[in-house]
Design a protein around this motif. Structure first.
Motif, mmCIF file in Angstrom:
data_model
loop_
_atom_site.group_PDB
_atom_site.id
_atom_site.type_symbol
_atom_site.label_atom_id
_atom_site.label_comp_id
_atom_site.label_asym_id
_atom_site.label_seq_id
_atom_site.Cartn_x
_atom_site.Cartn_y
_atom_site.Cartn_z
ATOM 1 N N PRO A 197 1.224 7.228 3.602
ATOM 2 C CA PRO A 197 0.526 8.782 3.560
ATOM 3 C C PRO A 197 0.265 9.353 3.039
ATOM 4 N N SER A 198 0.128 10.704 3.103
ATOM 5 C CA SER A 198 0.463 11.719 2.861
ATOM 6 C C SER A 198 1.379 12.884 3.763
ATOM 7 N N GLU A 199 1.780 13.115 3.683
ATOM 8 C CA GLU A 199 2.968 14.051 4.677
ATOM 9 C C GLU A 199 1.934 14.949 5.693
ATOM 10 N N HIS A 200 0.859 15.544 5.461
ATOM 11 C CA HIS A 200 -0.242 16.523 6.436
ATOM 12 C C HIS A 200 -0.568 14.939 7.028
ATOM 13 N N ALA A 201 -0.938 13.870 6.686
ATOM 14 C CA ALA A 201 -1.045 12.946 8.094
ATOM 15 C C ALA A 201 -0.248 12.957 9.177
ATOM 16 N N GLU A 202 -1.591 12.414 10.740
ATOM 17 C CA GLU A 202 -0.762 12.611 11.376
ATOM 18 C C GLU A 202 0.715 11.693 11.540
ATOM 19 N N HIS A 203 1.638 12.160 12.813
ATOM 20 C CA HIS A 203 2.606 11.444 12.905
ATOM 21 C C HIS A 203 2.488 10.442 14.066
ATOM 22 N N LYS A 217 11.176 13.899 11.198
ATOM 23 C CA LYS A 217 11.512 14.156 9.975
ATOM 24 C C LYS A 217 12.892 13.405 9.491
ATOM 25 N N ARG A 252 0.888 -1.221 0.135
ATOM 26 C CA ARG A 252 -0.129 0.080 0.175
ATOM 27 C C ARG A 252 0.620 1.198 0.018
#
Ligand SMILES: [Zn+2]
Lengths: 374, 297
Positions: free
Chosen positions: B133-139, B176, B130
């Motif tokens: 996720p987007s870089e704006h998804a939760e860490h 990061k 899969r």
């Protein structure tokens, strides 16, 4: 919302995983046509999934809340049977794309617009959103669809005045771009789509008109620019911004948020810019700002000059995450804003042969926080 | 006799042809008991304050670690945090329960789950290809992990980590940071090599290995929720403990007879050649310095 199959929220991890296996990918379910509008099939997303519409990223956050990224500041959207609540409307020229993205989620009308500050990257889409809603709603308005149609727009009185008058980098705003509902009290409560929404005024945070917007049922807070995961907070001194106020706003946010367990999940926070967060991320940001503020305050107390403070690199360990050497908000500007505030708050030393000067009085709304250095 | 041998040989060939691929595809599922002898002082009691030996950290990481005060973990908003992804596989323990998640229809491996790191930020290693996720998804504390099997090696890539540490004395890992992990299995022995890449705090990747043995009697950490209490009364809201700027954590070096410089880490200290430099530093430390001349007035 459409009748989407939902992952069981509670229950065993294995059960949740099984659902993920049985329902791979995006669950696409169309929605009935609303109010005879043109039929656009809408789509339902699960947390962790992302939809990209015309360059705007749509991320489901939790409950009824979505975060839209790519059109200026993050745009928060609440979607339900009553319609759409929008927190911030994005930057100039982005409204069409943002509204198109919202239309992929629902055909319901935009009912409420909240502005977290007067910054153009957060409010430049106001007029376009009101137009998309069929007009403004509020005192003295009557849209062609009737007095109860259209969108009500809310901000603090301070943010309203900033929008009306403009300022450095902020053009004057007119007509339907201006909120018709303003307030100056610590809090204003509204209710939409089955949940209470608390608008929490943060006087003198990144500006003097900041709002935190807490969706209590979905358990999501839109934080505006007091919290950014990609930069130091822009302490806009032209709009009476304050580092102590930003830290106070973050401490308020930490009080509002509750993690599910062990600093995981729970209340989610949508930053002004950056990624979906929870309390743990807020705590990192609050700690970072408190430590940098304390260091600069101590340096000011020792009589260090601005140049010496910049050279000392008090924020070095955070610059790789939040710093900038170019652009509208550099690390030097951030350092200088804190330096000036700490200098202003420092009690003036008594002068020989002169009447002892009174220390600077904190201005309205300021919470002078004394340091936590040990 | 001859006919019988031929028959046996033919049978063997037929069975071999009909059998599934013979090359080993590693399977890491099972219960695994940790073996903590490797790096024990750093994993059990935890690294001492100011011990950055052998860490390829940069100046920013050093400044963060040096001013980190362990009292910060007594704050209600921090006391329940789990071990973060850049550290948790190497923490005290952990005993692991690794379970395969199989698609019930196709019987294809969809994911591994790894349960029981400290604080139970349990992991999912997605094996179904899969997208990230987007870089704006939760860490998250465990991050987002995908795995790929290459013979006897399972390689895991992890992103979307929260702000964490690589060591329990405040040496940071940034949001990061990304992880490359290699699980290597030899019978009942399981080895994991964790490689932390961090553009914010590391000049070179930070690499450590840990070991487990297969066990039917393993006791994974079952604690699920840590209770948050007021450990220290009287702190006002917003209290953030940290050492004053300019603090030097010298105690570790003094206690172990190490020159301060050698305790401060940096990429040079991860290589064997650093021993020569260390000998030189120790020699300088042993040589009494000439007394400073009295200041003239
Ligand atoms: Zn902004």
């Amino acid at each position: 919302m459409s009748a989407t199959l939902r992952l069981p929220r509670r229950g065993s991890f294995g059960l949740r995983l099984l659902f993920l296996i049985i329902l791979p990918g995006v669950a696409l379910l169309s929605m009935p046509v609303a109010f005879g509008q043109q039929h656009v099939s809408t789509i339902s997303l699960e947390p962790g999934e992302t939809l990209v519409v015309d360059g705007i990223e749509v991320l489901p956050v939790q409950g009824k809340i979505y975060m839209l990224v790519g059109g200026g500041a993050n745009v928060t959207v609440q979607i339900g049977e009553e319609g759409v609540v929008v927190v911030d409307t994005g930057a100039a020229g982005q409204s069409k794309r943002i509204i198109t993205a919202i239309r992929r989620l629902t055909n319901k009308p935009i009912r409420t617009i909240v502005n977290t500050s007067a910054d153009p990257d957060h409010v430049a889409g106001n007029a376009a959103f009101v137009e998309a809603a069929g007009g403004p709603r509020g005192p003295g308005t009557a849209t062609p669809l009737g007095p109860n149609a259209g969108a009500e727009m809310i901000s603090t009185e301070e943010a309203y005045n900033r929008m009306l008058n403009g300022g450095p980098g902020r053009p004057e705003m007119l007509g339907d771009a201006l909120p018709r509902s303003t307030f100056f009290t610590p809090r204003k409560d509204i209710y939409s789509n089955g949940e209470g929404i608390a608008l929490l005024f943060q006087p003198r945070a990144h500006t003097d008109g900041d709002l935190l917007v807490h969706f209590r049922g979905s358990d999501v807070v839109a934080a505006g620019d007091v919290f950014n995961t990609t930069s130091y907070p822009a302490i806009d001194t032209a709009q009476r911004g304050s580092i102590n106020g930003v830290i106070a706003a973050l401490n308020t946010l930490i009080e509002v948020t509750i993690p599910e367990r062990n600093q995981m999940g729970g209340t989610r926070v949508i930053p002004g810019h950056g990624r979906i967060s929870n309390e743990a991320d807020l705590v990192d940001y609050r700690d970072m700002l408190t430590i940098i503020r304390d260091r600069i305050r101590d340096a000011v107390g020792k009589g260090m000059t601005l140049e010496q403070v910049k050279a000392a690199r008090f924020s070095l360990e955070y610059d790789g995450l939040y710093g900038a050497t170019t652009g509208p908000w550099t690390t030097d500007m951030f350092t200088e804003a804190i330096f000036r505030e700490m200098t202003a708050l420092r009690p003036a030393p008594p002068q020989r042969g002169a009447t002892p000067q009174r220390g600077t009085t904190p201005q309205r709304g300021t919470t002078p926080q004394r340091g936590a250095t040990r | 006799m001859k006919a019988s041998l031929l028959r046996t040989t033919l049978t063997a060939v037929i069975i071999a042809l009909g059998a599934p691929p013979a090359f080993a595809q590693v399977d890491i599922s099972g219960d695994w008991a940790s073996r903590n002898h490797e790096d024990q002082p750093h994993r059990g009691p935890g690294a001492e304050l100011g011990d950055y030996t052998g860490l390829p950290i940069n100046e920013a990481a050093r400044q963060k670690a040096t001013h980190w005060d362990a009292s910060i973990l007594s704050l209600p908003e921090r006391m329940a945090q789990p071990h973060p992804g850049a550290y948790f596989m190497r923490g005290p323990g952990p005993n692991l329960r690794i379970t395969k998640r199989i698609d019930p229809v196709s019987q294809v491996l969809v994911a591994y789950t790894i349960e029981a790191p400290f604080g139970r930020a349990d992991r999912i290693i997605w094996m179904d290809g899969r997208p990230r996720p987007s870089e704006h998804a939760e860490h998250t504390w465990q991050g987002f992990s995908t795995g790929k099997v290459d013979g006897n090696r399972l390689t895991i890539t992890t992103t979307h980590l929260k702000y964490g540490v690589i060591q329990r004395n405040g040496v940071p890992a940034s949001p990061k940071a990304t992880l490359t992990e290699h699980f290597l299995r030899h019978g009942d022995e399981l080895t994991l090599a964790v490689i932390v890449h961090d553009p914010v705090y590391l000049d070179e990747p930070f690499i450590r290995t840990s070991s487990w043995v297969r066990s039917s009697n393993v006791n994974p950490d079952q604690r699920w929720v840590f209770e948050v209490v007021d450990e220290i009364a009287g702190h006002r809201p917003g209290y953030v403990p940290h050492y004053p700027f300019g603090t030097k954590q010298e105690e570790f070096g003094q206690k172990h007879g190490l020159p301060f410089e050698a305790t401060q880490g940096g990429k040079a200290t991860i290589y064997p050649e650093y021993e020569l430099k260390l000998r030189e530093l120790l020699r300088q430390m042993a040589t009494p310095r000439p007394a400073a001349p009295a200041p003239s007035r």
